[in-house]
Design a protein around this motif. Structure first.
Motif, PDB file in Angstrom:
ATOM      1  N   SER A   4       0.827  -1.210   0.000  1.00  0.00           N
ATOM      2  CA  SER A   4       0.000   0.000   0.000  1.00  0.00           C
ATOM      3  C   SER A   4       0.861   1.260   0.000  1.00  0.00           C
ATOM      4  CB  SER A   4      -0.943   0.001   1.202  1.00  0.00           C
ATOM      5  OG  SER A   4      -0.208  -0.009   2.411  1.00  0.00           O
ATOM      6  N   SER A   5       2.013   1.229   0.661  1.00  0.00           N
ATOM      7  CA  SER A   5       2.917   2.390   0.648  1.00  0.00           C
ATOM      8  C   SER A   5       3.490   2.625  -0.740  1.00  0.00           C
ATOM      9  CB  SER A   5       4.055   2.185   1.645  1.00  0.00           C
ATOM     10  OG  SER A   5       3.557   2.139   2.958  1.00  0.00           O
ATOM     11  N   ILE A   7       2.088   1.694  -3.588  1.00  0.00           N
ATOM     12  CA  ILE A   7       0.989   2.159  -4.442  1.00  0.00           C
ATOM     13  C   ILE A   7       0.692   3.625  -4.166  1.00  0.00           C
ATOM     14  CG2 ILE A   7      -1.474   1.894  -4.907  1.00  0.00           C
ATOM     15  CD1 ILE A   7      -1.055  -1.145  -4.531  1.00  0.00           C
ATOM     16  N   MET A   8       0.676   4.009  -2.903  1.00  0.00           N
ATOM     17  CA  MET A   8       0.432   5.416  -2.560  1.00  0.00           C
ATOM     18  C   MET A   8       1.539   6.321  -3.083  1.00  0.00           C
ATOM     19  SD  MET A   8      -2.458   5.812  -1.256  1.00  0.00           S
ATOM     20  CE  MET A   8      -2.271   7.485  -0.745  1.00  0.00           C
ATOM     21  N   LEU A   9       2.771   5.846  -3.041  1.00  0.00           N
ATOM     22  CA  LEU A   9       3.889   6.622  -3.568  1.00  0.00           C
ATOM     23  C   LEU A   9       3.750   6.810  -5.076  1.00  0.00           C
ATOM     24  CD1 LEU A   9       6.565   7.998  -2.829  1.00  0.00           C
ATOM     25  CD2 LEU A   9       7.691   5.814  -3.219  1.00  0.00           C
ATOM     26  N   ALA A  10       3.379   5.755  -5.770  1.00  0.00           N
ATOM     27  CA  ALA A  10       3.180   5.845  -7.215  1.00  0.00           C
ATOM     28  C   ALA A  10       2.022   6.779  -7.556  1.00  0.00           C
ATOM     29  CB  ALA A  10       2.942   4.464  -7.810  1.00  0.00           C
ATOM     30  N   LEU A  11       0.931   6.671  -6.820  1.00  0.00           N
ATOM     31  CA  LEU A  11      -0.211   7.549  -7.060  1.00  0.00           C
ATOM     32  C   LEU A  11       0.110   9.003  -6.737  1.00  0.00           C
ATOM     33  CD1 LEU A  11      -3.145   5.331  -5.728  1.00  0.00           C
ATOM     34  CD2 LEU A  11      -2.630   5.918  -8.108  1.00  0.00           C
ATOM     35  N   LEU A  12       0.847   9.225  -5.671  1.00  0.00           N
ATOM     36  CA  LEU A  12       1.217  10.581  -5.282  1.00  0.00           C
ATOM     37  C   LEU A  12       2.112  11.230  -6.323  1.00  0.00           C
ATOM     38  CD1 LEU A  12       1.153  12.809  -3.120  1.00  0.00           C
ATOM     39  CD2 LEU A  12       3.124  11.705  -2.053  1.00  0.00           C
ATOM     40  N   THR A  13       3.112  10.506  -6.797  1.00  0.00           N
ATOM     41  CA  THR A  13       4.000  11.089  -7.815  1.00  0.00           C
ATOM     42  C   THR A  13       3.274  11.262  -9.145  1.00  0.00           C
ATOM     43  OG1 THR A  13       4.907   8.899  -8.308  1.00  0.00           O
ATOM     44  CG2 THR A  13       6.134  10.279  -6.756  1.00  0.00           C
ATOM     45  N   SER A  14       2.340  10.386  -9.457  1.00  0.00           N
ATOM     46  CA  SER A  14       1.533  10.573 -10.669  1.00  0.00           C
ATOM     47  C   SER A  14       0.667  11.813 -10.558  1.00  0.00           C
ATOM     48  CB  SER A  14       0.653   9.358 -10.926  1.00  0.00           C
ATOM     49  OG  SER A  14       1.424   8.225 -11.157  1.00  0.00           O
ATOM     50  N   PHE A  15       0.076  12.016  -9.406  1.00  0.00           N
ATOM     51  CA  PHE A  15      -0.724  13.220  -9.184  1.00  0.00           C
ATOM     52  C   PHE A  15       0.128  14.476  -9.289  1.00  0.00           C
ATOM     53  CE2 PHE A  15      -2.288  16.471  -6.235  1.00  0.00           C
ATOM     54  CZ  PHE A  15      -3.506  16.762  -6.839  1.00  0.00           C
ATOM     55  N   ILE A  16       1.334  14.431  -8.728  1.00  0.00           N
ATOM     56  CA  ILE A  16       2.246  15.576  -8.822  1.00  0.00           C
ATOM     57  C   ILE A  16       2.593  15.863 -10.275  1.00  0.00           C
ATOM     58  CG2 ILE A  16       4.610  16.326  -8.279  1.00  0.00           C
ATOM     59  CD1 ILE A  16       4.247  14.910  -5.564  1.00  0.00           C
ATOM     60  N   MET A  17       2.824  14.816 -11.064  1.00  0.00           N
ATOM     61  CA  MET A  17       3.141  15.016 -12.473  1.00  0.00           C
ATOM     62  C   MET A  17       1.978  15.670 -13.214  1.00  0.00           C
ATOM     63  SD  MET A  17       4.418  12.347 -15.390  1.00  0.00           S
ATOM     64  CE  MET A  17       2.871  11.717 -15.951  1.00  0.00           C
ATOM     65  N   VAL A  18       0.770  15.191 -12.992  1.00  0.00           N
ATOM     66  CA  VAL A  18      -0.393  15.756 -13.671  1.00  0.00           C
ATOM     67  C   VAL A  18      -0.624  17.197 -13.226  1.00  0.00           C
ATOM     68  CG1 VAL A  18      -2.904  15.554 -13.903  1.00  0.00           C
ATOM     69  CG2 VAL A  18      -1.464  13.529 -14.110  1.00  0.00           C
ATOM     70  N   ALA A  19      -0.490  17.459 -11.924  1.00  0.00           N
ATOM     71  CA  ALA A  19      -0.682  18.821 -11.422  1.00  0.00           C
ATOM     72  C   ALA A  19       0.361  19.770 -12.008  1.00  0.00           C
ATOM     73  CB  ALA A  19      -0.623  18.824  -9.897  1.00  0.00           C
ATOM     74  N   LEU A  20       1.614  19.335 -12.052  1.00  0.00           N
ATOM     75  CA  LEU A  20       2.660  20.175 -12.642  1.00  0.00           C
ATOM     76  C   LEU A  20       2.423  20.403 -14.132  1.00  0.00           C
ATOM     77  CD1 LEU A  20       5.929  18.835 -10.995  1.00  0.00           C
ATOM     78  CD2 LEU A  20       4.982  21.135 -10.794  1.00  0.00           C
ATOM     79  N   LEU A  21       1.980  19.375 -14.823  1.00  0.00           N
ATOM     80  CA  LEU A  21       1.716  19.513 -16.251  1.00  0.00           C
ATOM     81  C   LEU A  21       0.604  20.522 -16.497  1.00  0.00           C
ATOM     82  CD1 LEU A  21       2.457  18.588 -19.084  1.00  0.00           C
ATOM     83  CD2 LEU A  21       0.815  16.747 -18.832  1.00  0.00           C
ATOM     84  N   HIS A  22      -0.440  20.465 -15.709  1.00  0.00           N
ATOM     85  CA  HIS A  22      -1.536  21.426 -15.875  1.00  0.00           C
ATOM     86  C   HIS A  22      -1.116  22.833 -15.472  1.00  0.00           C
ATOM     87  CE1 HIS A  22      -4.785  18.934 -17.293  1.00  0.00           C
ATOM     88  NE2 HIS A  22      -4.449  18.009 -16.408  1.00  0.00           N
ATOM     89  N   ALA A 106       4.453   6.485   2.494  1.00  0.00           N
ATOM     90  CA  ALA A 106       4.883   7.165   1.270  1.00  0.00           C
ATOM     91  C   ALA A 106       5.336   8.584   1.578  1.00  0.00           C
ATOM     92  CB  ALA A 106       3.759   7.168   0.244  1.00  0.00           C
ATOM     93  N   ILE A 107       4.603   9.283   2.422  1.00  0.00           N
ATOM     94  CA  ILE A 107       4.954  10.660   2.772  1.00  0.00           C
ATOM     95  C   ILE A 107       6.257  10.716   3.554  1.00  0.00           C
ATOM     96  CG2 ILE A 107       4.176  12.714   4.018  1.00  0.00           C
ATOM     97  CD1 ILE A 107       2.556  12.138   1.522  1.00  0.00           C
ATOM     98  N   ARG A 108       6.452   9.794   4.486  1.00  0.00           N
ATOM     99  CA  ARG A 108       7.710   9.754   5.255  1.00  0.00           C
ATOM    100  C   ARG A 108       8.894   9.467   4.353  1.00  0.00           C
ATOM    101  NH1 ARG A 108       6.070   6.328  10.649  1.00  0.00           N
ATOM    102  NH2 ARG A 108       4.684   7.905  11.523  1.00  0.00           N
TER     103      ARG A 108
END
Length: 186
Positions: A4-5, A7-22, A106-108
């Motif tokens: 789960s950590s 998966i959360m790390l992968a989802l978090l970095t994917s979200f960061i990529m999409v947010a930065l792209l937008h 993931a955050i730690r």
């Protein structure tokens, strides 16, 4: 146990990529207008038809389209680089924390890897250029250089060595195990 950590790390970095792209991507209406005016609409066409249309355009129009795409390419490459940088540092740090039996998430893992991000960014840039040079000669040197440099981020983060030392150690490990990998190249 820590799936789960990861998966959360992968989802978090994917979200960061999409947010930065937008956030970094420019308004595409100008580029869309340039291309649709040049092509004569938005009808689907093959790659060869598009090449023929672009070749028939005046040089000024070709340059205008190329200049309009530069901010988009820069935003895409930048967001991809930053998200991969965070994902690589986070995964390696997460594996270290789990191996040391520390409580982690993931955050730690991302928080613990912040201090190494500037060095890791420089290592990514150096590795990218070296691999691209290898790929530009022939395909196999680029693949071999990728194999030789693949361990350098893990060495940089885990051993707290410098950038050049990490590349050197990764290169030595790759050459020491060449008998295992060489058949895959051939």
């Amino acid at each position: 146990n820590q799936l789960s950590s990861f998966i959360m790390l992968a989802l978090l970095t994917s979200f960061i990529m999409v947010a930065l792209l937008h956030a970094l991507a420019p308004d595409l209406s100008e580029l869309q207008a340039l291309v649709s005016n040049a092509v004569g609409g938005v009808t689907p066409m093959s790659r060869s038809e598009l090449r023929a249309i672009v070749a028939a355009m005046p040089k000024e129009q070709q340059i205008a389209i190329a200049e309009a795409t530069i901010p988009l390419v820069t935003a895409t490459a930048g967001s991809f680089l930053i998200s991969n940088l965070l994902l690589t540092a986070g995964v390696i740090t997460l594996v270290q924390q789990v191996s040391n039996q520390q409580a982690t998430s993931a955050i730690r893992a991302l928080g613990a890897s912040v201090h190494i991000l500037p060095k890791l960014l420089i290592l990514f840039i150096i590795s990218t250029f070296v691999i691209l040079i290898g790929l530009s000669f022939y395909f196999l040197p680029g693949i071999f250089l990728t194999y030789a440099l693949v361990l350098s981020p893990a060495i940089l983060i885990s051993s707290q060595k410098g950038i050049i030392d990490s590349i050197t150690i990764s290169w030595k490990i790759a050459l020491a195990n060449i008998k295992i990998i060489l058949p895959a190249f051939l």
